[in-house]
Design a protein around this motif. Sequence first.
Motif, PDB file in Angstrom:
ATOM      1  N   ASP A   8       0.822  -1.206   0.000  1.00 39.84           N
ATOM      2  CA  ASP A   8       0.000   0.000   0.000  1.00 39.84           C
ATOM      3  C   ASP A   8       0.856   1.255   0.000  1.00 39.84           C
ATOM      4  O   ASP A   8       0.407   2.313  -0.376  1.00 39.84           O
ATOM      5  CB  ASP A   8      -0.939   0.003   1.211  1.00 39.84           C
ATOM      6  CG  ASP A   8      -0.158   0.049   2.502  1.00 39.84           C
ATOM      7  OD1 ASP A   8       0.804  -0.745   2.631  1.00 39.84           O
ATOM      8  OD2 ASP A   8      -0.486   0.873   3.362  1.00 39.84           O
ATOM      9  N   ASP A   9       2.104   1.141   0.448  1.00 39.28           N
ATOM     10  CA  ASP A   9       3.003   2.297   0.405  1.00 39.28           C
ATOM     11  C   ASP A   9       3.622   2.328  -0.987  1.00 39.28           C
ATOM     12  O   ASP A   9       4.452   1.500  -1.328  1.00 39.28           O
ATOM     13  CB  ASP A   9       4.070   2.141   1.491  1.00 39.28           C
ATOM     14  CG  ASP A   9       5.100   3.256   1.434  1.00 39.28           C
ATOM     15  OD1 ASP A   9       4.903   4.215   0.655  1.00 39.28           O
ATOM     16  OD2 ASP A   9       6.098   3.157   2.159  1.00 39.28           O
ATOM     17  N   SER A  10       3.177   3.290  -1.799  1.00 44.35           N
ATOM     18  CA  SER A  10       3.572   3.257  -3.208  1.00 44.35           C
ATOM     19  C   SER A  10       5.085   3.374  -3.372  1.00 44.35           C
ATOM     20  O   SER A  10       5.667   2.817  -4.288  1.00 44.35           O
ATOM     21  CB  SER A  10       2.859   4.368  -3.980  1.00 44.35           C
ATOM     22  OG  SER A  10       3.280   5.624  -3.509  1.00 44.35           O
ATOM     23  N   LEU A  11       5.705   4.089  -2.457  1.00 41.51           N
ATOM     24  CA  LEU A  11       7.163   4.226  -2.553  1.00 41.51           C
ATOM     25  C   LEU A  11       7.841   2.881  -2.318  1.00 41.51           C
ATOM     26  O   LEU A  11       8.685   2.449  -3.118  1.00 41.51           O
ATOM     27  CB  LEU A  11       7.648   5.258  -1.528  1.00 41.51           C
ATOM     28  CG  LEU A  11       9.151   5.463  -1.444  1.00 41.51           C
ATOM     29  CD1 LEU A  11       9.712   5.946  -2.774  1.00 41.51           C
ATOM     30  CD2 LEU A  11       9.500   6.443  -0.337  1.00 41.51           C
ATOM     31  N   ALA A  12       7.448   2.209  -1.241  1.00 47.10           N
ATOM     32  CA  ALA A  12       8.026   0.899  -0.941  1.00 47.10           C
ATOM     33  C   ALA A  12       7.717  -0.070  -2.073  1.00 47.10           C
ATOM     34  O   ALA A  12       8.558  -0.883  -2.472  1.00 47.10           O
ATOM     35  CB  ALA A  12       7.470   0.373   0.379  1.00 47.10           C
ATOM     36  N   GLU A  14       7.273   0.574  -5.230  1.00 50.13           N
ATOM     37  CA  GLU A  14       8.126   0.811  -6.399  1.00 50.13           C
ATOM     38  C   GLU A  14       9.558   0.389  -6.152  1.00 50.13           C
ATOM     39  O   GLU A  14      10.250  -0.083  -7.059  1.00 50.13           O
ATOM     40  CB  GLU A  14       8.061   2.290  -6.784  1.00 50.13           C
ATOM     41  CG  GLU A  14       6.807   2.608  -7.598  1.00 50.13           C
ATOM     42  CD  GLU A  14       6.654   4.091  -7.856  1.00 50.13           C
ATOM     43  OE1 GLU A  14       7.675   4.719  -8.189  1.00 50.13           O
ATOM     44  OE2 GLU A  14       5.535   4.602  -7.694  1.00 50.13           O
ATOM     45  N   MET A  15      10.008   0.582  -4.916  1.00 49.84           N
ATOM     46  CA  MET A  15      11.380   0.167  -4.618  1.00 49.84           C
ATOM     47  C   MET A  15      11.504  -1.347  -4.733  1.00 49.84           C
ATOM     48  O   MET A  15      12.466  -1.860  -5.298  1.00 49.84           O
ATOM     49  CB  MET A  15      11.790   0.649  -3.224  1.00 49.84           C
ATOM     50  CG  MET A  15      12.078   2.144  -3.207  1.00 49.84           C
ATOM     51  SD  MET A  15      12.988   2.675  -1.739  1.00 49.84           S
ATOM     52  CE  MET A  15      11.687   2.744  -0.557  1.00 49.84           C
ATOM     53  N   THR A  16      10.515  -2.035  -4.187  1.00 51.37           N
ATOM     54  CA  THR A  16      10.528  -3.492  -4.298  1.00 51.37           C
ATOM     55  C   THR A  16      10.511  -3.897  -5.772  1.00 51.37           C
ATOM     56  O   THR A  16      11.270  -4.767  -6.208  1.00 51.37           O
ATOM     57  CB  THR A  16       9.295  -4.086  -3.580  1.00 51.37           C
ATOM     58  OG1 THR A  16       9.246  -3.542  -2.262  1.00 51.37           O
ATOM     59  CG2 THR A  16       9.368  -5.591  -3.514  1.00 51.37           C
ATOM     60  N   ASP A  52       3.471  -7.069   0.828  1.00 51.94           N
ATOM     61  CA  ASP A  52       3.790  -6.468   2.117  1.00 51.94           C
ATOM     62  C   ASP A  52       2.839  -7.076   3.142  1.00 51.94           C
ATOM     63  O   ASP A  52       1.738  -7.521   2.813  1.00 51.94           O
ATOM     64  CB  ASP A  52       3.586  -4.951   2.015  1.00 51.94           C
ATOM     65  CG  ASP A  52       3.958  -4.240   3.300  1.00 51.94           C
ATOM     66  OD1 ASP A  52       4.936  -4.676   3.964  1.00 51.94           O
ATOM     67  OD2 ASP A  52       3.278  -3.271   3.657  1.00 51.94           O
TER      68      ASP A  52
END
Lengths: 126, 733
Positions: A8-12, A14-16, A52
């Motif tokens: 749900d954390d778009s930053l995490a 995308e990093m993944t 996640d």
Amino acid sequence: MQILVVDDDSLACEMTAAVVESVGHDVLLAENAVDAMEKLSAAPGIAMVISDMNMPLVSGIDLFRELRSQGVKLPFILLTGDNPDGLLQEEPTLDGCMTKDFSIEETLPQMIADVMARYAANSGAY
Amino acid sequence: MALDLKKFEARFVEEARDHITRLGDGLDALTHGPSDSENINCIFRSAHTIKGSSRMLKLIPITDTAHHLEDVLGALRDGSLAYSPELGRLLYRGVDGLSALVERLAEGGELPAADVSLCNALAQAAKGESISVQPKISGNSFSSPDIPDILGAQVSDINSMPDLPAPNVESKLKTPDTVRVKMNKLDELIKLMGEVISSHARSRQRLIDIRDIERMDFGAASAAGNASSKLKACLHRFALTLREDVLAQELLMNELHSKALIMRMLPLSIVFEPVGRMVRELADSVGKDVECIVSGSEIELDRQLIDKLSDPVLHLLRNAVDHGIEEPNVRQTAGKLERGRITLSARQDGGWVVIEISDNGGGIPIETVREKAVRKGFLTEEKAAALDEHEVVELIFLPGFSTSPIITDISGRGVGMDVVKRCIVDDLQGVVSVENHPGAGTCFALRLPLSLAMMRVLLVEICGIPFGFSAQYVTELLRIPQSEMLIVAERQVVIIRNEFVPVVTLEDMLHIPPQHVRSPQQRKNHEGLLLLVVRVGNDKLALVVDDLLDEHDMVIKPLPEHMRRLTMVSGMVTTGKNELVDILHVPVLLEMARNARSGALVHRETTAAGGAPLRVLVVDDSLNTREIEKDVLEAHGYLVTLAEDGLDGLRKAQQGDFDAVLTDVEMPNMDGFTLTERLRLDDKYRDKPIIIITSRAKEEDKRRGIQVGADAYIVKGDFDQSNLVDILRNLLG
């Protein structure tokens, strides 16, 4: 190989995804469990789910259980912000569970490779 | 591994800031409704997300702080911990600490280690241990002296961390919406913007080039058939795309231009604000009572202009106090209020800003100025006597001229009006004009462009040479048949909307060598004459040009030092073809045209029959027309007085004694028909010749003219000086 990344954390998220792509996989993104279910039914080519743990409404582990109860046998790796041991105890059938941290660059590709090797061996055994 | 997660840092900062805001809001809500589980869930998730993504980016201090915060929030969520105001304060400290770390990261600094005391306090709070460590927190009342001490110690610990900016609530409240930028940086930017726009002119030129190539006849190649037509189609598509690109870019650049310029605009209040007090102080020091009224200070101008404007404006104000406003006793005698008034106003007028400095004092004493100019040796007595009021006023702009009988501290020393004029005209590309009302006051008007960085420029061609004009001086461009050009008082004029406008051929004025001049046949290719009509104040001039080449916003570059003495050229622009083009300075051209006019005209001193020169009153609202009629009549020995409208004419006619009156029809205040009617009622003018000169050629107008009692009705189109002079001579006998 096509992999669905759920966070749900778009930053995490995308990093993944960036880590997964860096080792040559295709990535589909989903921002929650419901989204993930929709993506899975729309894209039959998905060969693995990386989710996640901590998400609103439906957690990562709930998503895993839901998939298994629906007969979806895709390899499933759970990422968490906390210690993975407790989760593995709670749900030993998880294919993998690891902490999201800076070492994800190495550990995640390794875990993907391990899980896939295991599946290949298993399918070969049948 | 090739992948570098560091590139996600900027995004992390952005998102972490959002989460921190949410945390702050959530904590606020918590103090009001500690049991709102949805709210606690929400702030827990924010802390958790910050922890998660910071961990992936190896931002350990942030991870640790967020982690401890999350633990406390987790305990709150599952009810193992109860909310208390003390806990709330600790949570705020935690969020502030997190925020400080994120901001440090945003600045690109090394992250300090997490605040250990803060983390420990959070960890203890999460375990509910705060009760054992600080047994009074939940058990005792808030007024207990120990608790604030403990929390206070934590606060000062955070503040004393050398690498960690102290969390400052104050600075968070007033997020700055302005940024200080050094002036020279902004200047550089605007200069660069100008260069970009100039260079864009070259892209436009490339577009013209490709169009030309497209139109080229491929000749033999076209016989080759397919390949060539394909090439042509490709070329055409390319040209179309290029055009779209150039146009799209132009839109963007125009916006960039105006946005960039706005950054350097400042309100006139910077110059105007100190004025009121300064005027009062000056007036006090010379024993006068003066009020100062300021308006239009909200109008914005380019900072470049504002900087240079201050001196001339202050000088004019000093003059107004010193020379303009009379001594109180003089004012009293003149029947005016003892308290003088100076107004400083600004208004926008098209592409100009007009700043007016006016006083209700005695006006410029024409005779004193005239005498002084002679005494100081600026001109001979005869010449001075021949100058009209307007020309006398212009004398004050001569270097070294000062009308104050005693040099006082305030004005008349150092800078003079010549410096004011040079500054406005040369440095600021503006115009100074004076309106003098003897006995009633003086008004100085400064017309200034809004900005010097970019100007609308018209490029015209004269004898194959391009010249530029800044557009604010240009009123119109028109083509007239050669036959509409009239010769009046030995020079060429045209009639543009009921007004005589002198015509000047630029090649003569600029003395372009004859080898450049095209033969008349070449020029006849055009239908008639192309006239560029320029204006400064009320003074107009029509310039004969060969062609209009282009019109664009351009950066006018100053002349190099060694060419600065060329007053006729105000600067240069670069065109798309990388040519340098001179920008002609219109005020100087007008001055040259005026001088050439007075030089060419030999005033015939031969008087009309009878010996004494005959006096003629000329009434017309157009300055140019008045001046031309005056020239014609003076050239034939008449003594001419000018009036600018019917009412002015009537007043002057009644005060003076004229042998004849020439009047226009359409004028403000009172038209020519009414003036004629009124004059006929006056005994003095019952039998004097009155001639109406107008562009109204209709029969009914002529009848009306005769009806009100005019002796002659001349239509401007048929105007011919001998015609006018013959009529006058006949009428005067």
